[in-house]
Design an enzyme around this catalytic site. Structure first.
Site, PDB file in Angstrom:
ATOM      1  CB  CYS A 384      -1.014  -0.038   1.136  1.00  0.00           C
ATOM      2  SG  CYS A 384      -2.481   0.911   0.724  1.00  0.00           S
ATOM      3  CG  HIS A 510      -3.657  -3.682   3.083  1.00  0.00           C
ATOM      4  ND1 HIS A 510      -2.770  -3.178   4.010  1.00  0.00           N
ATOM      5  CD2 HIS A 510      -4.249  -2.610   2.513  1.00  0.00           C
ATOM      6  CE1 HIS A 510      -2.838  -1.852   4.007  1.00  0.00           C
ATOM      7  NE2 HIS A 510      -3.735  -1.486   3.105  1.00  0.00           N
ATOM      8  CD  GLU A 512      -1.306  -6.316   5.112  1.00  0.00           C
ATOM      9  OE1 GLU A 512      -0.991  -6.619   3.942  1.00  0.00           O
ATOM     10  OE2 GLU A 512      -1.508  -5.135   5.467  1.00  0.00           O
TER      11      GLU A 512
HETATM   12  N1  GLN Z   1      -1.972   6.716   2.564  1.00  0.00           N
HETATM   13  C1  GLN Z   1      -2.070   5.945   1.371  1.00  0.00           C
HETATM   14  C2  GLN Z   1      -3.416   6.129   0.672  1.00  0.00           C
HETATM   15  O1  GLN Z   1      -4.360   6.548   1.265  1.00  0.00           O
HETATM   16  C3  GLN Z   1      -1.787   4.457   1.668  1.00  0.00           C
HETATM   17  C4  GLN Z   1      -2.761   3.829   2.605  1.00  0.00           C
HETATM   18  C5  GLN Z   1      -2.258   2.531   3.194  1.00  0.00           C
HETATM   19  O2  GLN Z   1      -1.068   2.259   3.234  1.00  0.00           O
HETATM   20  N2  GLN Z   1      -3.165   1.712   3.706  1.00  0.00           N
HETATM   21  O3  GLN Z   1      -3.519   5.852  -0.506  1.00  0.00           O
END
Ligand code: GLN
Length: 538
Positions: A384, A510, A512
Protein backbone atom coordinates in the site's frame (compact mmCIF):
# COMPACT_ATOMS: atom_id res chain seq x y z
CA UNK A 1 -32.56 -23.28 9.39
CA UNK A 2 -30.14 -24.12 12.17
CA UNK A 3 -31.00 -23.64 15.80
CA UNK A 4 -28.06 -21.33 16.46
CA UNK A 5 -26.52 -21.40 19.92
CA UNK A 6 -24.80 -18.37 21.45
CA UNK A 7 -21.63 -18.24 23.53
CA UNK A 8 -20.76 -14.90 25.15
CA UNK A 9 -17.20 -14.20 26.23
CA UNK A 10 -16.70 -11.53 28.88
CA UNK A 11 -13.47 -10.38 30.51
CA UNK A 12 -12.68 -9.51 34.10
CA UNK A 13 -9.88 -8.11 36.31
CA UNK A 14 -7.76 -6.51 33.56
CA UNK A 15 -7.80 -5.87 29.84
CA UNK A 16 -5.41 -7.62 27.43
CA UNK A 17 -6.09 -11.12 28.77
CA UNK A 18 -6.58 -12.42 25.25
CA UNK A 19 -10.35 -12.86 24.94
CA UNK A 20 -9.96 -12.86 21.16
CA UNK A 21 -7.49 -15.75 21.25
CA UNK A 22 -9.64 -17.78 23.67
CA UNK A 23 -12.73 -17.17 21.52
CA UNK A 24 -10.81 -18.10 18.35
CA UNK A 25 -9.32 -21.23 19.96
CA UNK A 26 -12.70 -22.42 21.19
CA UNK A 27 -14.19 -21.75 17.76
CA UNK A 28 -11.36 -23.70 16.15
CA UNK A 29 -12.03 -26.76 18.34
CA UNK A 30 -15.77 -26.61 17.69
CA UNK A 31 -15.09 -26.25 13.97
CA UNK A 32 -12.80 -29.32 14.09
CA UNK A 33 -15.63 -31.21 15.72
CA UNK A 34 -17.81 -30.48 12.70
CA UNK A 35 -19.78 -27.42 13.84
CA UNK A 36 -20.06 -24.25 11.77
CA UNK A 37 -18.92 -21.39 13.97
CA UNK A 38 -18.33 -17.67 13.66
CA UNK A 39 -17.06 -15.07 16.10
CA UNK A 40 -18.26 -11.53 16.65
CA UNK A 41 -16.64 -8.68 18.55
CA UNK A 42 -18.65 -5.96 20.30
CA UNK A 43 -16.53 -2.89 21.02
CA UNK A 44 -17.80 -0.46 23.66
CA UNK A 45 -16.18 2.67 22.22
CA UNK A 46 -18.13 5.45 20.52
CA UNK A 47 -16.23 5.56 17.23
CA UNK A 48 -18.39 4.10 14.44
CA UNK A 49 -15.44 1.86 13.51
CA UNK A 50 -11.68 1.81 14.17
CA UNK A 51 -10.98 3.19 10.68
CA UNK A 52 -10.36 6.70 11.93
CA UNK A 53 -8.34 5.60 14.98
CA UNK A 54 -4.62 6.20 15.17
CA UNK A 55 -2.91 2.75 15.14
CA UNK A 56 -1.20 3.71 18.43
CA UNK A 57 -4.67 3.56 20.07
CA UNK A 58 -5.88 0.07 19.18
CA UNK A 59 -3.27 -1.39 16.84
CA UNK A 60 -4.00 -2.28 13.26
CA UNK A 61 -7.32 -1.68 11.56
CA UNK A 62 -8.34 -4.97 9.97
CA UNK A 63 -10.31 -4.93 6.71
CA UNK A 64 -12.85 -7.58 5.63
CA UNK A 65 -13.90 -8.61 2.12
CA UNK A 66 -17.03 -6.48 2.33
CA UNK A 67 -14.92 -3.41 3.12
CA UNK A 68 -15.56 -3.11 6.86
CA UNK A 69 -12.80 -1.43 8.86
CA UNK A 70 -12.68 -3.53 12.00
CA UNK A 71 -10.94 -4.48 15.22
CA UNK A 72 -7.73 -6.49 14.87
CA UNK A 73 -9.33 -9.43 16.70
CA UNK A 74 -11.24 -10.19 13.50
CA UNK A 75 -7.85 -10.92 11.96
CA UNK A 76 -7.29 -13.59 14.62
CA UNK A 77 -10.73 -15.05 13.91
CA UNK A 78 -9.94 -15.39 10.21
CA UNK A 79 -6.42 -16.69 10.78
CA UNK A 80 -7.69 -19.37 13.18
CA UNK A 81 -10.92 -20.38 11.44
CA UNK A 82 -9.89 -19.90 7.82
CA UNK A 83 -13.29 -18.43 6.95
CA UNK A 84 -13.98 -14.78 6.10
CA UNK A 85 -15.69 -12.35 8.48
CA UNK A 86 -17.79 -9.34 7.54
CA UNK A 87 -19.17 -6.05 8.85
CA UNK A 88 -21.63 -7.99 11.03
CA UNK A 89 -18.73 -9.52 12.95
CA UNK A 90 -17.73 -6.19 14.50
CA UNK A 91 -20.13 -3.76 16.13
CA UNK A 92 -19.27 -0.66 18.16
CA UNK A 93 -21.33 1.47 20.54
CA UNK A 94 -21.03 4.25 17.97
CA UNK A 95 -22.72 2.11 15.33
CA UNK A 96 -25.46 0.99 17.76
CA UNK A 97 -26.28 4.58 18.75
CA UNK A 98 -26.04 5.78 15.15
CA UNK A 99 -28.74 3.36 14.01
CA UNK A 100 -30.98 4.00 17.02
CA UNK A 101 -30.71 7.77 16.48
CA UNK A 102 -31.38 7.41 12.75
CA UNK A 103 -34.54 5.42 13.58
CA UNK A 104 -35.57 8.06 16.08
CA UNK A 105 -35.21 10.80 13.45
CA UNK A 106 -37.35 8.79 11.04
CA UNK A 107 -40.05 8.57 13.68
CA UNK A 108 -39.78 4.79 14.04
CA UNK A 109 -40.28 4.93 17.80
CA UNK A 110 -43.75 6.46 17.47
CA UNK A 111 -43.23 9.28 19.94
CA UNK A 112 -41.78 7.09 22.69
CA UNK A 113 -38.90 8.24 24.91
CA UNK A 114 -35.78 6.53 23.49
CA UNK A 115 -33.77 4.88 26.28
CA UNK A 116 -30.79 2.61 26.88
CA UNK A 117 -33.22 -0.10 27.96
CA UNK A 118 -35.01 -1.22 25.80
CA UNK A 119 -33.90 0.68 22.67
CA UNK A 120 -30.13 0.42 22.85
CA UNK A 121 -30.24 -3.11 24.28
CA UNK A 122 -32.74 -4.17 21.58
CA UNK A 123 -30.35 -2.89 18.91
CA UNK A 124 -27.44 -4.77 20.55
CA UNK A 125 -29.50 -7.98 20.71
CA UNK A 126 -30.49 -7.53 17.08
CA UNK A 127 -26.82 -7.11 16.04
CA UNK A 128 -25.83 -10.22 18.01
CA UNK A 129 -28.51 -12.30 16.33
CA UNK A 130 -27.91 -11.07 12.76
CA UNK A 131 -25.19 -13.69 12.32
CA UNK A 132 -27.31 -16.46 13.84
CA UNK A 133 -30.29 -15.49 11.69
CA UNK A 134 -28.32 -16.08 8.47
CA UNK A 135 -28.85 -19.77 9.19
CA UNK A 136 -25.19 -20.44 8.36
CA UNK A 137 -23.93 -21.10 11.86
CA UNK A 138 -24.51 -23.71 14.56
CA UNK A 139 -22.71 -21.55 17.08
CA UNK A 140 -22.04 -17.80 17.29
CA UNK A 141 -19.37 -16.73 19.76
CA UNK A 142 -19.72 -13.09 20.80
CA UNK A 143 -16.78 -11.41 22.48
CA UNK A 144 -17.73 -8.41 24.62
CA UNK A 145 -14.87 -5.90 24.47
CA UNK A 146 -13.60 -4.16 27.59
CA UNK A 147 -13.66 -5.37 31.18
CA UNK A 148 -16.68 -6.17 33.32
CA UNK A 149 -17.34 -3.14 35.52
CA UNK A 150 -16.56 -0.57 32.82
CA UNK A 151 -19.37 1.96 32.46
CA UNK A 152 -19.27 1.52 28.66
CA UNK A 153 -19.83 -2.25 28.88
CA UNK A 154 -23.02 -2.08 30.95
CA UNK A 155 -25.55 -2.05 28.07
CA UNK A 156 -23.77 -5.07 26.55
CA UNK A 157 -23.84 -7.06 29.79
CA UNK A 158 -27.52 -6.15 30.18
CA UNK A 159 -28.21 -7.34 26.61
CA UNK A 160 -26.44 -10.63 27.41
CA UNK A 161 -28.61 -10.99 30.53
CA UNK A 162 -31.78 -10.51 28.48
CA UNK A 163 -30.66 -12.89 25.74
CA UNK A 164 -29.72 -15.63 28.23
CA UNK A 165 -33.25 -15.39 29.55
CA UNK A 166 -34.95 -15.18 26.14
CA UNK A 167 -32.96 -17.91 24.42
CA UNK A 168 -33.07 -20.36 27.32
CA UNK A 169 -30.68 -22.65 29.22
CA UNK A 170 -29.56 -24.87 26.34
CA UNK A 171 -29.11 -22.13 23.77
CA UNK A 172 -26.89 -19.51 25.34
CA UNK A 173 -24.07 -19.37 27.85
CA UNK A 174 -21.30 -17.17 29.26
CA UNK A 175 -17.58 -17.78 29.47
CA UNK A 176 -15.81 -15.35 31.77
CA UNK A 177 -12.11 -14.84 31.15
CA UNK A 178 -10.23 -13.75 34.22
CA UNK A 179 -6.77 -13.42 35.73
CA UNK A 180 -5.38 -15.51 38.58
CA UNK A 181 -2.26 -13.57 39.54
CA UNK A 182 0.79 -15.06 41.24
CA UNK A 183 2.12 -13.15 44.21
CA UNK A 184 5.83 -13.89 44.27
CA UNK A 185 6.29 -12.62 47.84
CA UNK A 186 3.62 -14.98 49.12
CA UNK A 187 4.52 -17.72 46.61
CA UNK A 188 0.80 -18.12 45.88
CA UNK A 189 -1.83 -17.84 43.17
CA UNK A 190 -4.62 -15.51 44.24
CA UNK A 191 -8.33 -16.07 43.54
CA UNK A 192 -9.75 -12.88 45.05
CA UNK A 193 -9.63 -10.70 41.89
CA UNK A 194 -11.63 -13.40 40.07
CA UNK A 195 -14.15 -13.64 42.90
CA UNK A 196 -14.64 -9.89 42.71
CA UNK A 197 -15.07 -9.75 38.95
CA UNK A 198 -17.59 -12.63 39.00
CA UNK A 199 -19.48 -10.80 41.77
CA UNK A 200 -19.52 -7.70 39.60
CA UNK A 201 -20.97 -9.72 36.72
CA UNK A 202 -23.58 -11.27 39.02
CA UNK A 203 -24.67 -7.82 40.20
CA UNK A 204 -25.72 -7.27 36.58
CA UNK A 205 -27.70 -10.49 36.68
CA UNK A 206 -25.26 -12.63 34.71
CA UNK A 207 -23.66 -15.80 36.14
CA UNK A 208 -20.80 -17.24 34.13
CA UNK A 209 -21.05 -20.92 33.22
CA UNK A 210 -17.34 -21.36 32.59
CA UNK A 211 -14.32 -19.54 34.01
CA UNK A 212 -11.20 -19.44 31.88
CA UNK A 213 -8.35 -18.42 34.18
CA UNK A 214 -5.27 -16.80 32.73
CA UNK A 215 -2.22 -17.69 34.79
CA UNK A 216 1.56 -17.84 34.76
CA UNK A 217 1.61 -21.00 36.92
CA UNK A 218 -0.33 -24.28 36.95
CA UNK A 219 -3.61 -23.91 38.85
CA UNK A 220 -3.96 -26.70 41.42
CA UNK A 221 -7.11 -28.68 42.08
CA UNK A 222 -7.51 -26.92 45.41
CA UNK A 223 -7.53 -23.51 43.71
CA UNK A 224 -10.01 -24.75 41.10
CA UNK A 225 -12.23 -26.04 43.91
CA UNK A 226 -12.02 -22.68 45.64
CA UNK A 227 -12.87 -20.75 42.48
CA UNK A 228 -15.79 -23.09 41.78
CA UNK A 229 -17.17 -22.65 45.29
CA UNK A 230 -16.93 -18.86 45.37
CA UNK A 231 -18.01 -18.23 41.79
CA UNK A 232 -20.97 -20.63 41.45
CA UNK A 233 -19.28 -22.60 38.68
CA UNK A 234 -18.83 -26.39 38.45
CA UNK A 235 -15.26 -27.43 39.18
CA UNK A 236 -14.79 -29.05 35.76
CA UNK A 237 -15.82 -25.70 34.26
CA UNK A 238 -12.87 -23.89 35.84
CA UNK A 239 -10.44 -23.94 32.93
CA UNK A 240 -6.79 -23.05 33.22
CA UNK A 241 -5.25 -20.93 30.47
CA UNK A 242 -1.53 -20.89 31.17
CA UNK A 243 0.89 -18.56 29.32
CA UNK A 244 1.81 -20.15 25.99
CA UNK A 245 4.89 -19.92 23.77
CA UNK A 246 2.70 -18.83 20.86
CA UNK A 247 -0.98 -17.94 20.46
CA UNK A 248 -1.22 -20.88 18.05
CA UNK A 249 -0.66 -23.29 21.00
CA UNK A 250 -3.86 -22.15 22.68
CA UNK A 251 -6.33 -24.44 20.81
CA UNK A 252 -4.32 -27.49 21.95
CA UNK A 253 -4.13 -26.18 25.51
CA UNK A 254 -7.90 -25.59 25.56
CA UNK A 255 -8.45 -29.08 24.15
CA UNK A 256 -6.39 -30.59 26.98
CA UNK A 257 -8.39 -28.57 29.50
CA UNK A 258 -11.70 -29.63 27.94
CA UNK A 259 -13.06 -26.16 27.16
CA UNK A 260 -14.88 -27.38 24.04
CA UNK A 261 -16.45 -30.33 25.90
CA UNK A 262 -17.64 -28.03 28.69
CA UNK A 263 -19.29 -25.75 26.10
CA UNK A 264 -20.97 -28.62 24.23
CA UNK A 265 -22.28 -30.05 27.49
CA UNK A 266 -23.78 -26.74 28.57
CA UNK A 267 -25.42 -26.20 25.17
CA UNK A 268 -26.64 -29.78 25.03
CA UNK A 269 -24.78 -30.47 21.78
CA UNK A 270 -23.32 -33.82 20.71
CA UNK A 271 -19.55 -34.30 20.95
CA UNK A 272 -19.42 -35.46 17.33
CA UNK A 273 -15.82 -36.28 16.42
CA UNK A 274 -12.66 -35.64 18.44
CA UNK A 275 -10.70 -32.60 17.13
CA UNK A 276 -7.59 -33.80 15.28
CA UNK A 277 -6.03 -30.44 14.34
CA UNK A 278 -3.87 -32.29 11.83
CA UNK A 279 -2.86 -29.44 9.48
CA UNK A 280 -2.77 -27.06 12.44
CA UNK A 281 -0.27 -29.27 14.29
CA UNK A 282 1.77 -29.72 11.13
CA UNK A 283 2.04 -25.91 10.98
CA UNK A 284 3.09 -25.82 14.67
CA UNK A 285 5.77 -28.49 14.12
CA UNK A 286 7.21 -26.53 11.19
CA UNK A 287 7.00 -23.25 13.10
CA UNK A 288 8.81 -24.66 16.12
CA UNK A 289 11.53 -26.50 14.17
CA UNK A 290 12.91 -24.05 11.64
CA UNK A 291 15.99 -25.04 9.63
CA UNK A 292 17.17 -21.50 8.96
CA UNK A 293 16.69 -17.97 10.26
CA UNK A 294 16.24 -14.94 8.02
CA UNK A 295 16.40 -11.25 8.90
CA UNK A 296 13.59 -9.08 7.56
CA UNK A 297 13.35 -5.33 8.12
CA UNK A 298 9.83 -3.99 8.62
CA UNK A 299 10.05 -0.28 7.90
CA UNK A 300 7.13 1.70 9.30
CA UNK A 301 6.29 4.66 11.45
CA UNK A 302 4.23 2.91 14.14
CA UNK A 303 6.86 0.26 14.96
CA UNK A 304 6.87 1.05 18.70
CA UNK A 305 3.53 -0.77 18.81
CA UNK A 306 3.89 -4.11 17.06
CA UNK A 307 0.11 -4.58 17.07
CA UNK A 308 -0.06 -1.78 14.49
CA UNK A 309 1.30 -4.37 12.01
CA UNK A 310 -0.39 -7.45 13.48
CA UNK A 311 -1.54 -9.07 10.23
CA UNK A 312 1.88 -8.54 8.63
CA UNK A 313 3.79 -10.14 11.50
CA UNK A 314 1.32 -13.06 11.62
CA UNK A 315 1.59 -13.50 7.83
CA UNK A 316 5.37 -13.85 8.33
CA UNK A 317 4.77 -16.55 10.95
CA UNK A 318 2.56 -18.51 8.51
CA UNK A 319 4.96 -18.00 5.59
CA UNK A 320 8.02 -18.80 7.74
CA UNK A 321 6.50 -22.11 8.88
CA UNK A 322 5.65 -23.01 5.28
CA UNK A 323 9.34 -22.50 4.37
CA UNK A 324 10.56 -24.05 7.65
CA UNK A 325 12.31 -20.75 8.29
CA UNK A 326 12.28 -18.59 11.38
CA UNK A 327 11.57 -14.98 10.36
CA UNK A 328 13.33 -12.52 12.60
CA UNK A 329 11.59 -9.17 12.18
CA UNK A 330 13.69 -6.03 12.71
CA UNK A 331 11.29 -3.21 13.57
CA UNK A 332 12.77 -0.17 11.84
CA UNK A 333 11.41 3.30 12.47
CA UNK A 334 11.18 5.11 9.13
CA UNK A 335 11.78 8.46 10.84
CA UNK A 336 15.18 7.24 11.99
CA UNK A 337 16.43 6.34 8.51
CA UNK A 338 18.62 8.88 6.71
CA UNK A 339 20.68 8.79 3.50
CA UNK A 340 23.73 8.44 5.71
CA UNK A 341 22.70 5.68 8.10
CA UNK A 342 20.69 3.47 5.73
CA UNK A 343 23.63 1.28 4.60
CA UNK A 344 24.60 0.59 8.23
CA UNK A 345 21.03 0.04 9.46
CA UNK A 346 19.88 -2.19 6.60
CA UNK A 347 23.12 -4.03 5.81
CA UNK A 348 22.38 -7.31 7.59
CA UNK A 349 18.87 -7.73 6.20
CA UNK A 350 17.80 -10.50 3.82
CA UNK A 351 14.57 -8.71 2.94
CA UNK A 352 12.89 -5.34 3.35
CA UNK A 353 9.17 -4.70 3.74
CA UNK A 354 7.94 -1.12 3.58
CA UNK A 355 4.68 -0.96 5.48
CA UNK A 356 1.30 0.68 4.90
CA UNK A 357 0.59 4.05 6.47
CA UNK A 358 -0.93 7.49 6.16
CA UNK A 359 0.51 11.00 6.07
CA UNK A 360 3.88 12.55 5.59
CA UNK A 361 5.75 11.56 8.76
CA UNK A 362 8.64 9.21 8.03
CA UNK A 363 8.15 8.92 4.27
CA UNK A 364 11.65 10.08 3.30
CA UNK A 365 13.09 7.22 5.39
CA UNK A 366 10.80 4.79 3.60
CA UNK A 367 11.98 6.08 0.23
CA UNK A 368 15.62 5.62 1.29
CA UNK A 369 14.86 2.03 2.38
CA UNK A 370 13.31 1.28 -1.03
CA UNK A 371 16.34 2.75 -2.79
CA UNK A 372 18.71 0.61 -0.75
CA UNK A 373 16.71 -2.55 -1.49
CA UNK A 374 16.46 -1.75 -5.20
CA UNK A 375 20.13 -0.89 -5.70
CA UNK A 376 21.50 -3.69 -3.56
CA UNK A 377 19.19 -6.37 -4.97
CA UNK A 378 17.65 -7.16 -1.58
CA UNK A 379 14.20 -8.78 -1.81
CA UNK A 380 11.61 -6.02 -1.41
CA UNK A 381 7.89 -6.05 -0.68
CA UNK A 382 6.00 -2.75 -0.56
CA UNK A 383 2.45 -2.81 0.77
CA UNK A 384 0.00 0.00 0.00
CA UNK A 385 1.90 3.15 1.10
CA UNK A 386 5.02 0.95 0.76
CA UNK A 387 4.17 0.35 -2.91
CA UNK A 388 3.51 4.07 -3.41
CA UNK A 389 6.94 4.84 -1.90
CA UNK A 390 8.54 2.37 -4.31
CA UNK A 391 6.89 4.21 -7.21
CA UNK A 392 8.06 7.60 -5.93
CA UNK A 393 11.61 6.34 -5.38
CA UNK A 394 11.74 4.95 -8.93
CA UNK A 395 10.37 8.21 -10.36
CA UNK A 396 12.92 10.30 -8.49
CA UNK A 397 16.03 8.17 -8.90
CA UNK A 398 15.49 6.28 -12.16
CA UNK A 399 13.19 8.54 -14.18
CA UNK A 400 14.96 11.62 -12.83
CA UNK A 401 11.76 13.36 -11.71
CA UNK A 402 13.35 14.87 -8.64
CA UNK A 403 10.20 16.31 -7.10
CA UNK A 404 8.00 13.27 -7.80
CA UNK A 405 5.61 12.72 -4.93
CA UNK A 406 2.15 11.64 -3.87
CA UNK A 407 -0.44 14.39 -3.65
CA UNK A 408 -1.15 13.04 -0.17
CA UNK A 409 2.24 14.44 0.88
CA UNK A 410 2.57 17.43 -1.47
CA UNK A 411 -0.51 18.73 -3.28
CA UNK A 412 1.64 21.06 -5.38
CA UNK A 413 4.17 18.56 -6.72
CA UNK A 414 4.79 19.01 -10.45
CA UNK A 415 5.06 15.20 -10.78
CA UNK A 416 2.14 13.57 -8.96
CA UNK A 417 3.08 9.95 -9.72
CA UNK A 418 0.68 8.92 -6.94
CA UNK A 419 -2.54 10.89 -7.06
CA UNK A 420 -5.98 10.99 -5.54
CA UNK A 421 -8.69 9.21 -7.50
CA UNK A 422 -11.31 11.34 -9.24
CA UNK A 423 -14.11 9.79 -7.10
CA UNK A 424 -12.23 10.65 -3.92
CA UNK A 425 -11.69 14.33 -4.71
CA UNK A 426 -14.97 15.67 -3.35
CA UNK A 427 -15.14 13.51 -0.27
CA UNK A 428 -14.85 15.49 2.95
CA UNK A 429 -15.71 12.80 5.55
CA UNK A 430 -12.82 10.66 6.75
CA UNK A 431 -14.73 7.62 8.05
CA UNK A 432 -15.34 4.67 5.72
CA UNK A 433 -14.71 6.64 2.53
CA UNK A 434 -11.54 5.04 1.14
CA UNK A 435 -11.29 2.34 -1.54
CA UNK A 436 -12.11 -0.49 0.83
CA UNK A 437 -12.53 -4.24 0.77
CA UNK A 438 -12.08 -6.87 -1.92
CA UNK A 439 -11.38 -5.85 -5.51
CA UNK A 440 -10.56 -8.05 -8.49
CA UNK A 441 -7.14 -7.81 -10.05
CA UNK A 442 -5.79 -9.26 -13.28
CA UNK A 443 -2.16 -10.31 -13.33
CA UNK A 444 0.02 -10.04 -16.43
CA UNK A 445 1.05 -13.20 -18.26
CA UNK A 446 4.58 -14.33 -17.37
CA UNK A 447 4.87 -11.84 -14.52
CA UNK A 448 6.49 -12.86 -11.24
CA UNK A 449 3.21 -12.31 -9.39
CA UNK A 450 1.23 -14.54 -11.79
CA UNK A 451 3.79 -17.29 -11.17
CA UNK A 452 3.61 -16.77 -7.42
CA UNK A 453 -0.21 -16.81 -7.29
CA UNK A 454 -0.36 -19.61 -9.92
CA UNK A 455 -3.36 -17.80 -11.45
CA UNK A 456 -4.07 -14.62 -13.37
CA UNK A 457 -7.25 -13.61 -11.57
CA UNK A 458 -7.04 -12.66 -7.94
CA UNK A 459 -9.07 -10.70 -5.42
CA UNK A 460 -7.39 -8.78 -2.63
CA UNK A 461 -8.44 -6.31 0.06
CA UNK A 462 -7.77 -2.59 -0.16
CA UNK A 463 -7.69 0.40 2.17
CA UNK A 464 -6.41 3.59 0.56
CA UNK A 465 -7.34 6.84 -1.18
CA UNK A 466 -4.40 7.41 -3.50
CA UNK A 467 -3.41 5.50 -6.65
CA UNK A 468 -0.68 5.09 -9.22
CA UNK A 469 -1.09 7.90 -11.77
CA UNK A 470 -1.53 6.13 -15.12
CA UNK A 471 -0.33 9.11 -17.17
CA UNK A 472 3.21 8.12 -16.07
CA UNK A 473 2.82 4.40 -16.78
CA UNK A 474 4.67 4.35 -20.13
CA UNK A 475 7.68 6.14 -18.65
CA UNK A 476 7.86 3.66 -15.80
CA UNK A 477 7.50 0.62 -18.02
CA UNK A 478 10.09 1.90 -20.52
CA UNK A 479 12.56 2.24 -17.63
CA UNK A 480 11.96 -1.16 -16.06
CA UNK A 481 9.18 -0.87 -13.49
CA UNK A 482 6.20 -2.79 -14.87
CA UNK A 483 2.56 -2.73 -13.82
CA UNK A 484 1.87 -6.48 -13.61
CA UNK A 485 -1.48 -6.32 -11.82
CA UNK A 486 -4.42 -4.12 -12.79
CA UNK A 487 -8.02 -3.70 -11.86
CA UNK A 488 -9.80 -5.23 -14.89
CA UNK A 489 -12.59 -2.63 -14.86
CA UNK A 490 -10.81 0.64 -14.06
CA UNK A 491 -7.24 -0.18 -15.15
CA UNK A 492 -5.94 1.09 -11.80
CA UNK A 493 -2.46 -0.26 -11.12
CA UNK A 494 -2.52 -2.81 -8.28
CA UNK A 495 0.94 -4.40 -8.63
CA UNK A 496 4.33 -3.14 -9.81
CA UNK A 497 7.49 -5.17 -10.23
CA UNK A 498 11.06 -4.68 -11.43
CA UNK A 499 11.88 -7.77 -13.54
CA UNK A 500 15.63 -7.01 -13.57
CA UNK A 501 15.71 -7.22 -9.75
CA UNK A 502 15.75 -10.67 -8.03
CA UNK A 503 12.54 -9.92 -6.09
CA UNK A 504 10.98 -6.46 -6.10
CA UNK A 505 7.19 -6.24 -5.79
CA UNK A 506 4.87 -3.46 -4.67
CA UNK A 507 1.17 -4.08 -4.11
CA UNK A 508 -1.51 -1.43 -3.70
CA UNK A 509 -3.62 -3.93 -1.71
CA UNK A 510 -3.05 -5.66 1.62
CA UNK A 511 -2.13 -9.34 1.14
CA UNK A 512 -1.53 -9.72 4.88
CA UNK A 513 -5.27 -9.64 5.67
CA UNK A 514 -5.83 -12.90 3.83
CA UNK A 515 -3.00 -14.99 5.29
CA UNK A 516 -4.21 -17.77 7.59
CA UNK A 517 -2.56 -20.69 9.40
CA UNK A 518 -3.95 -23.18 6.90
CA UNK A 519 -3.57 -20.87 3.87
CA UNK A 520 -0.39 -18.84 4.20
CA UNK A 521 -0.43 -16.03 1.65
CA UNK A 522 1.51 -16.93 -1.54
CA UNK A 523 3.18 -13.50 -1.76
CA UNK A 524 4.51 -13.78 1.78
CA UNK A 525 5.54 -17.42 1.26
CA UNK A 526 7.45 -16.52 -1.89
CA UNK A 527 8.97 -13.38 -0.38
CA UNK A 528 10.28 -15.42 2.58
CA UNK A 529 11.67 -17.97 0.11
CA UNK A 530 13.48 -15.19 -1.79
CA UNK A 531 14.86 -13.82 1.51
CA UNK A 532 16.08 -17.31 2.41
CA UNK A 533 17.88 -17.55 -0.94
CA UNK A 534 19.39 -14.14 -0.27
CA UNK A 535 20.61 -15.28 3.15
CA UNK A 536 22.18 -18.44 1.69
CA UNK A 537 23.92 -16.63 -1.16
CA UNK A 538 25.39 -13.61 0.57
N1 GLN B 1 -1.97 6.72 2.56
C1 GLN B 1 -2.07 5.95 1.37
C2 GLN B 1 -3.42 6.13 0.67
O1 GLN B 1 -4.36 6.55 1.27
C3 GLN B 1 -1.79 4.46 1.67
C4 GLN B 1 -2.76 3.83 2.61
C5 GLN B 1 -2.26 2.53 3.19
O2 GLN B 1 -1.07 2.26 3.23
N2 GLN B 1 -3.16 1.71 3.71
O3 GLN B 1 -3.52 5.85 -0.51
Amino acid sequence: MKNTKYVFVTGGVTSSLGKGIIAASLAKLLQERGYSVTIQKLDPYINIDPGTLNPYEHGECYVTDDGAETDLDLGHYERFLNIPTSQSNNVTTGRIYQSVIEKERKGDFLGKTVQVIPHITDEIKHRIQILGNTGDFDIVITEIGGTVGDIESLPYVESVRQLLWELGEDNAMVIHLTLVPYLAAAGELKTKPTQHSVKMLMQSGVSPNILVCRTEHEISDTIKQKLALFCNVRKENVIQSIDAETIYDVPNLMLEEGLDIAVLKKLNLAHKKQPKLKSWNQFLTNFKNPKYTIEIGLVGKYVELHDAYKSISEAFIHAGAKNKVSVNIHWIHSEELTVKNVPRKLKKLNGILVAPGFGERGIEGKIEAVKYARENKIPFLGICLGMQMAVIEFARNVLGLKDANSTEMDVNTSNPVIDIMEEQKNITNYGGTMRLGAWDCKLAENSKVAKIYKTKNISERHRHRFEFNNSYLNDFENSGMIATGKNPKTNLVEVVEIPSHPWFIGVQYHPEYKSTVLNPHPLFVNFVKACLEHSLNY
